[in-house]
Design a protein around this motif. Structure first.
Motif, PDB file in Angstrom:
ATOM      1  N   ALA A 299     -31.115  26.369  19.149  1.00 55.75           N
ATOM      2  CA  ALA A 299     -30.625  27.340  18.202  1.00 55.75           C
ATOM      3  C   ALA A 299     -29.372  26.830  17.472  1.00 55.75           C
ATOM      4  O   ALA A 299     -29.183  27.115  16.308  1.00 55.75           O
ATOM      5  N   VAL A 300     -28.532  26.086  18.197  1.00 51.61           N
ATOM      6  CA  VAL A 300     -27.303  25.603  17.571  1.00 51.61           C
ATOM      7  C   VAL A 300     -27.621  24.713  16.373  1.00 51.61           C
ATOM      8  O   VAL A 300     -26.935  24.782  15.356  1.00 51.61           O
ATOM      9  N   ASP A 301     -28.674  23.924  16.455  1.00 52.97           N
ATOM     10  CA  ASP A 301     -29.051  23.067  15.333  1.00 52.97           C
ATOM     11  C   ASP A 301     -29.442  23.893  14.109  1.00 52.97           C
ATOM     12  O   ASP A 301     -29.093  23.542  12.978  1.00 52.97           O
ATOM     13  N   LEU A 302     -30.153  24.985  14.328  1.00 56.04           N
ATOM     14  CA  LEU A 302     -30.586  25.829  13.211  1.00 56.04           C
ATOM     15  C   LEU A 302     -29.397  26.506  12.534  1.00 56.04           C
ATOM     16  O   LEU A 302     -29.309  26.535  11.309  1.00 56.04           O
ATOM     17  N   PHE A 303     -28.482  27.054  13.335  1.00 51.09           N
ATOM     18  CA  PHE A 303     -27.308  27.700  12.746  1.00 51.09           C
ATOM     19  C   PHE A 303     -26.394  26.678  12.094  1.00 51.09           C
ATOM     20  O   PHE A 303     -25.809  26.935  11.043  1.00 51.09           O
ATOM     21  N   TYR A 304     -26.265  25.502  12.700  1.00 48.25           N
ATOM     22  CA  TYR A 304     -25.435  24.445  12.112  1.00 48.25           C
ATOM     23  C   TYR A 304     -25.953  24.087  10.723  1.00 48.25           C
ATOM     24  O   TYR A 304     -25.181  23.897   9.786  1.00 48.25           O
ATOM     25  N   ALA A 305     -27.270  24.039  10.588  1.00 47.23           N
ATOM     26  CA  ALA A 305     -27.865  23.692   9.300  1.00 47.23           C
ATOM     27  C   ALA A 305     -27.561  24.747   8.229  1.00 47.23           C
ATOM     28  O   ALA A 305     -27.561  24.441   7.036  1.00 47.23           O
TER      29      ALA A 305
ATOM     30  N   GLU B  81     -22.075  31.621  18.823  1.00 53.33           N
ATOM     31  CA  GLU B  81     -22.777  32.060  20.019  1.00 53.33           C
ATOM     32  C   GLU B  81     -23.735  30.988  20.525  1.00 53.33           C
ATOM     33  O   GLU B  81     -23.804  30.730  21.724  1.00 53.33           O
ATOM     34  N   ALA B  82     -24.474  30.353  19.625  1.00 53.03           N
ATOM     35  CA  ALA B  82     -25.393  29.297  20.030  1.00 53.03           C
ATOM     36  C   ALA B  82     -24.641  28.091  20.573  1.00 53.03           C
ATOM     37  O   ALA B  82     -25.055  27.493  21.573  1.00 53.03           O
ATOM     38  N   ALA B  83     -23.527  27.743  19.955  1.00 56.19           N
ATOM     39  CA  ALA B  83     -22.723  26.613  20.432  1.00 56.19           C
ATOM     40  C   ALA B  83     -22.153  26.904  21.814  1.00 56.19           C
ATOM     41  O   ALA B  83     -22.086  26.018  22.667  1.00 56.19           O
ATOM     42  N   GLY B  84     -21.739  28.129  22.034  1.00 51.85           N
ATOM     43  CA  GLY B  84     -21.224  28.507  23.348  1.00 51.85           C
ATOM     44  C   GLY B  84     -22.272  28.386  24.439  1.00 51.85           C
ATOM     45  O   GLY B  84     -21.969  28.055  25.574  1.00 51.85           O
ATOM     46  N   ALA B  85     -23.520  28.639  24.081  1.00 47.74           N
ATOM     47  CA  ALA B  85     -24.611  28.581  25.055  1.00 47.74           C
ATOM     48  C   ALA B  85     -25.232  27.187  25.183  1.00 47.74           C
ATOM     49  O   ALA B  85     -25.916  26.900  26.162  1.00 47.74           O
ATOM     50  N   ALA B  86     -24.994  26.314  24.210  1.00 51.22           N
ATOM     51  CA  ALA B  86     -25.617  24.985  24.206  1.00 51.22           C
ATOM     52  C   ALA B  86     -25.063  24.109  25.321  1.00 51.22           C
ATOM     53  O   ALA B  86     -23.878  24.154  25.637  1.00 51.22           O
ATOM     54  N   LYS B  87     -25.942  23.303  25.890  1.00 49.37           N
ATOM     55  CA  LYS B  87     -25.504  22.366  26.936  1.00 49.37           C
ATOM     56  C   LYS B  87     -24.703  21.218  26.343  1.00 49.37           C
ATOM     57  O   LYS B  87     -23.782  20.717  26.967  1.00 49.37           O
ATOM     58  N   GLU B  88     -25.069  20.799  25.143  1.00 44.16           N
ATOM     59  CA  GLU B  88     -24.369  19.696  24.485  1.00 44.16           C
ATOM     60  C   GLU B  88     -24.252  19.980  22.996  1.00 44.16           C
ATOM     61  O   GLU B  88     -25.097  20.643  22.420  1.00 44.16           O
ATOM     62  N   LEU B  89     -23.208  19.444  22.403  1.00 45.04           N
ATOM     63  CA  LEU B  89     -22.996  19.551  20.961  1.00 45.04           C
ATOM     64  C   LEU B  89     -22.762  18.160  20.406  1.00 45.04           C
ATOM     65  O   LEU B  89     -22.151  17.318  21.067  1.00 45.04           O
ATOM     66  N   THR B  90     -23.230  17.927  19.191  1.00 44.65           N
ATOM     67  CA  THR B  90     -22.951  16.653  18.532  1.00 44.65           C
ATOM     68  C   THR B  90     -21.486  16.660  18.090  1.00 44.65           C
ATOM     69  O   THR B  90     -20.846  17.715  18.042  1.00 44.65           O
ATOM     70  N   ALA B  91     -20.982  15.506  17.733  1.00 47.36           N
ATOM     71  CA  ALA B  91     -19.600  15.419  17.245  1.00 47.36           C
ATOM     72  C   ALA B  91     -19.418  16.281  15.995  1.00 47.36           C
ATOM     73  O   ALA B  91     -18.411  16.973  15.847  1.00 47.36           O
ATOM     74  N   ALA B  92     -20.391  16.267  15.099  1.00 47.21           N
ATOM     75  CA  ALA B  92     -20.304  17.067  13.877  1.00 47.21           C
ATOM     76  C   ALA B  92     -20.319  18.560  14.194  1.00 47.21           C
ATOM     77  O   ALA B  92     -19.600  19.345  13.571  1.00 47.21           O
ATOM     78  N   GLN B  93     -21.128  18.960  15.166  1.00 53.55           N
ATOM     79  CA  GLN B  93     -21.178  20.366  15.568  1.00 53.55           C
ATOM     80  C   GLN B  93     -19.863  20.798  16.211  1.00 53.55           C
ATOM     81  O   GLN B  93     -19.376  21.898  15.960  1.00 53.55           O
ATOM     82  N   LYS B  94     -19.272  19.922  17.011  1.00 55.20           N
ATOM     83  CA  LYS B  94     -17.976  20.230  17.617  1.00 55.20           C
ATOM     84  C   LYS B  94     -16.903  20.407  16.545  1.00 55.20           C
ATOM     85  O   LYS B  94     -16.077  21.314  16.619  1.00 55.20           O
TER      86      LYS B  94
END
Length: 93
Positions: free
Chosen positions: A1-7, A25-38
């Protein structure tokens, strides 16, 4: 989900309330985030645009802020969540 919201995010943060909320919310629940997402997550949290008023969302905001090293924001969100005295055991964790 984090990828979809990030987009969905772009540079116009104030005009994207739903996308911001979903992303945090998706980032909080994600196990990992990319550097760009962080980086985007830190910008969103620091902007103050996402201001939840319920314990569950505040908890996710606190966790997301912690993930990107925003300890002040994480502690503030966690304190606000606790102050709401949630009764749901899933939220208390």
């Amino acid at each position: 989900a984090v990828d979809l919201f990030y987009a969905l995010l772009d540079r116009k943060f104030p005009e994207q309330t739903e996308a911001l909320e979903g992303f945090v919310e998706a980032a909080g629940a994600a196990k990992e985030l990319t550097a760009a997402q962080k980086e985007a997550l830190a910008r969103v949290i620091s902007s103050g645009q996402f201001k939840p008023d319920d314990a569950a969302r505040l908890g996710r905001l606190a966790w997301a802020a912690h993930k990107v090293g925003l300890e002040k924001e994480a502690n503030e969100a966690a304190a606000r969540a606790v102050a709401l005295n949630p009764t749901d055991d899933g939220v208390k964790k």
